[in-house]
Structures are given as C-alpha cells and as structure tokens.
Design a protein around this motif. Sequence first.
Motif, PDB file in Angstrom:
ATOM      1  N   MET A 109       0.858  -1.194   0.000  1.00 49.68           N
ATOM      2  CA  MET A 109       0.000   0.000   0.000  1.00 49.68           C
ATOM      3  C   MET A 109       0.886   1.233   0.000  1.00 49.68           C
ATOM      4  SD  MET A 109      -2.993   1.100   2.695  1.00 49.68           S
ATOM      5  CE  MET A 109      -3.775   2.719   2.602  1.00 49.68           C
ATOM      6  N   ASP A 114      -2.409   0.812  -4.483  1.00 50.95           N
ATOM      7  CA  ASP A 114      -3.611   1.362  -3.863  1.00 50.95           C
ATOM      8  C   ASP A 114      -3.875   0.679  -2.518  1.00 50.95           C
ATOM      9  OD1 ASP A 114      -4.206   2.961  -6.196  1.00 50.95           O
ATOM     10  OD2 ASP A 114      -4.799   1.094  -7.173  1.00 50.95           O
ATOM     11  N   ASN A 115      -4.885   1.164  -1.840  1.00 49.02           N
ATOM     12  CA  ASN A 115      -5.346   0.527  -0.608  1.00 49.02           C
ATOM     13  C   ASN A 115      -5.826  -0.885  -0.958  1.00 49.02           C
ATOM     14  OD1 ASN A 115      -6.756  -0.343   1.684  1.00 49.02           O
ATOM     15  ND2 ASN A 115      -7.548   1.694   2.133  1.00 49.02           N
ATOM     16  N   PRO A 150      -4.589  -0.626   5.734  1.00 51.17           N
ATOM     17  CA  PRO A 150      -5.833   0.061   5.392  1.00 51.17           C
ATOM     18  C   PRO A 150      -6.349   0.896   6.559  1.00 51.17           C
ATOM     19  CG  PRO A 150      -5.906  -2.226   4.645  1.00 51.17           C
ATOM     20  CD  PRO A 150      -4.689  -2.092   5.503  1.00 51.17           C
ATOM     21  N   THR A 161      -9.778   6.140   2.242  1.00 54.86           N
ATOM     22  CA  THR A 161      -8.325   6.111   2.339  1.00 54.86           C
ATOM     23  C   THR A 161      -7.809   7.519   2.547  1.00 54.86           C
ATOM     24  OG1 THR A 161      -8.204   4.212   0.826  1.00 54.86           O
ATOM     25  CG2 THR A 161      -6.175   5.446   1.211  1.00 54.86           C
ATOM     26  N   TRP A 163      -4.551   9.270   2.754  1.00 60.55           N
ATOM     27  CA  TRP A 163      -3.134   9.035   2.505  1.00 60.55           C
ATOM     28  C   TRP A 163      -2.232   9.834   3.432  1.00 60.55           C
ATOM     29  CZ3 TRP A 163      -1.696   4.961  -0.183  1.00 60.55           C
ATOM     30  CH2 TRP A 163      -2.606   4.402  -1.077  1.00 60.55           C
TER      31      TRP A 163
END
Length: 462
Positions: A109, A114-115, A150, A161, A163
Amino acid sequence: MSARHAAGRFGLLRAGRQRVVVLIAVATVGLGLLLTMFDTTGHGVAERSTGTAAPGVYGTPGSGQSPSARLGWGFTHTEYSADRGTAAAEDSAGRLLAAQPLPQNQAIMGWGADNPEPSPGQYDFNGLDSRIALIRKTGGTPVITLCCAPDWMKGGARGATDWSRIEAAPTPDHYADFAQLAAKVAQRYPDVHDFIVWNEFKGFWNDSAQRWDYEDYTRLYNLAYRAVKGVNPRNMVGGPYLNMDSMPPGSKDNSSSVSGPWGSLDQRVVDALDYWKRNKAGADFLVVDGSSTTHDGALVPDDFTATEKFNDLSRWLRQDTGLPLWWAEWYVKPDHTVWPENRLMAVQATAMTQLAEGGTDTAFYWNPESESGDCSGCLWTGTGADQQGGTPLPMMNLLRRFAAAFPPGTAFRSVTVDNTKVRVLASDRTLLAVNTTDQQITAHIDGKAVNLGPYAVSWTNR
C-alpha cells in the motif's frame, strides 16, 4: 525510511491510482499468465484487478528457483515506475529492466499501490497486480514489503483512504486482520517468496517513553510471520526494518557502544533490535535501513568516510544476530541536497563497497523516480515525460555493473593502493576504483599506475 525522512519521501504516497513500492521476490510464473486469485477469508470477497500482465514480453522470469535470503543488489519501486507512462517509454524501461534482471521491491500500500483492502473483505489489488506483473515480465526477483495498513485497521473509516495517515500503524485489535491481509497477499502471488514485515517501525514510536514501541511491533511481526509461513513454509520472512539512526561523535544523547568515526548507533535502536531478537517467532533474514548521515543530517567527518558506517554496522549486525543481512534502503547525502552527478556516483559507489565488504546479502536502492524523471539519482528517465523516457541513467549503470561484478558470496581480495584518496573493491575478476576527490589524480593499484578523473568510478576486468 525514518520519521525524520518521512515528509520528503512519503510525499510519493498519494491517493488515487498511485503506484506503490513492493519488495522483489523470485518470479517463477510464466510471462503473460493471468494473475491467480485466492480467497483467504471466511466471508464474502470482492476484488478488483486487471488480471493480466502488462503488454509486451521483455525477458524470461526465473522458473523453479529456490527461495533465498541472498538476493544481491536491486531496487525499490516508488510512485512513478516503469508501469506508468507512455507506451513507448514503458516499453523502453521494461526492456532496460529485462536486459539484466535485478531484485525489485514493492510495498502492498503506497508507493504505487492502492489501498489493498478498503473495507474488511473488499479487496483492490489493481496497483499491486500491475507492479508484480512488471516484475514478472522483466524477469526480476520480486520481494513484497508488508506495509502499510488500510484505514479501518488504524481507526479510520471503512471504504475510505486518508493518505496523510499512511504512516499510522494498525491498532492492536487489528493486528490479526493485518496478518490475514498478509496471508491474502502471499496466496495471491505464489511466485513471491520474500516478505518484509512493515517499514521502519512506522507508527510504533512511544512518545511518553521516548523510545520505540518494540513490544507491539514484535506482536504484529509474529502474527504476520506465522500467517505468511502458513501459506507456504518455504516463504522467507524478515524484519524488523529498523532505521540505523546514529548520533554524531562525542554526543551523550542516546549514544551506544556501537561506534566509529561516523558517530555511534542510537541506543534506542539497539534496544528495539534486542527485544525483537529475543521475542520474534522466527526470521529468515534481518532487515535494516539507514543513511551515512547522523541524526542531525551531518556527514562526519566527510561524505566518503561517513559511508564506513555501512561497513561497521553490517559487520556488527551479522555478528549480533547471525542472520542474513538486508538493507531495505540506504542513503548517502542529507535530504534536499543536490550534488553534481559525478560526485553522487562516486559516493554511491563507495557506499556500495562498504555494504559489500560488511557482508550485506541483499540491498535495495530506493529509486527516487519522478513523473518527469528529472531527479538526482533516478535509475531511468521518466516514462511519463516523453517518447525518450525509460532510458538508463548513471545510477542504473552503476547498480547493474556492481550487481554483476559482486553478487552475494563474492570473495574479495586484498589490493595495494598508494593513495588514500582512492577507494577500491576487488574480486578475482573485477576491480572497482573510486577517486574521492574533485581533482585528477594518479594512483598505483597493485603496482600499476592508474589515472583517475575527478570523482571517477573506474572498472577493470582481469
């Protein structure tokens, strides 16, 4: 990467279809094959995946290779890598990587991924699939770093999400969920056999005690270790991915007895390593990272001598743990500092000789790739820049030459040099000489006169 480096290097972690870094492991799946799906949960599973490798065939992935903790010299993918850009540039970069396959490292991740599990049991492996497909297609040895987590595992909302919280660790009540995700990843990519658990103790700092929360990290590590081994006992798992932070010479704050002209290793790092050693469920290799700079970003006593830190610490770590040694990241200059390319290559080459002489088994170069490719130390020109993208830069040439000349297990021979400004590394087949000055110099190496230009990195084959 350490907390003090996070702001700059975690700038590469962004929301959306960003590509993430994954550690390279041995690729044994045939080219162009579909990615295999696995269900490791007991509830409904939803997955989104490209399901196919990127177009084009460049190299031949390894087949039937045994898992190994001695992978040699490779690199880590960051946000902008060779699977993102114009078709021509991606093709050029792919052929570059396939010409001499190297170990390649990717995280699950961030850094281009991506997540992977936005909500419990709801998976999205698009970004990670793309990177693993790239590694397979170029014949690299894939390694996966089991980081990061996550949002719902660290107090965030399901399906979202953030970031900006990529560095947060899972909360203890979700350690088992993270281990289950690790097993899901291991099952999804059965040709990946090398896994690193977490990254630099991110989220495991105890503010009140002003030390690393090594107890909780080790709990997470042990659960992930057992989960990945449960998928395939032959999988190789390592940690704790500690930053080898050091204090300047003469410092009284947190200085340990592990020292050299570069300073001394932070005692809090030693304490964290000791706890992990005593309480780990097992480990196939030891993972660390670090810079030749001190905690304050200084190079002591100079940029070349400071690289002796890599040699001293590598020898100490191997003796202290008895495990194969991996450097997941290594750096040679202060953040936000720009050096002329020849000086940078000379210091990088010197650092690599120090790592090799210290007994490093695996080392990953953190590729600071940008969308345009206009950055110091990049491995290739940016694939998103123009049709000329994906061509090798000096650091790629150095990395490939070094990997071919000095693979794991190389027996180094003694070399006589009459000039202290020249650093050398030699095997029975190859001699590397580095001029550590910005002046033209002559040195007698094994009795033979050698002329070296400013910051020259010279190779001689016997």
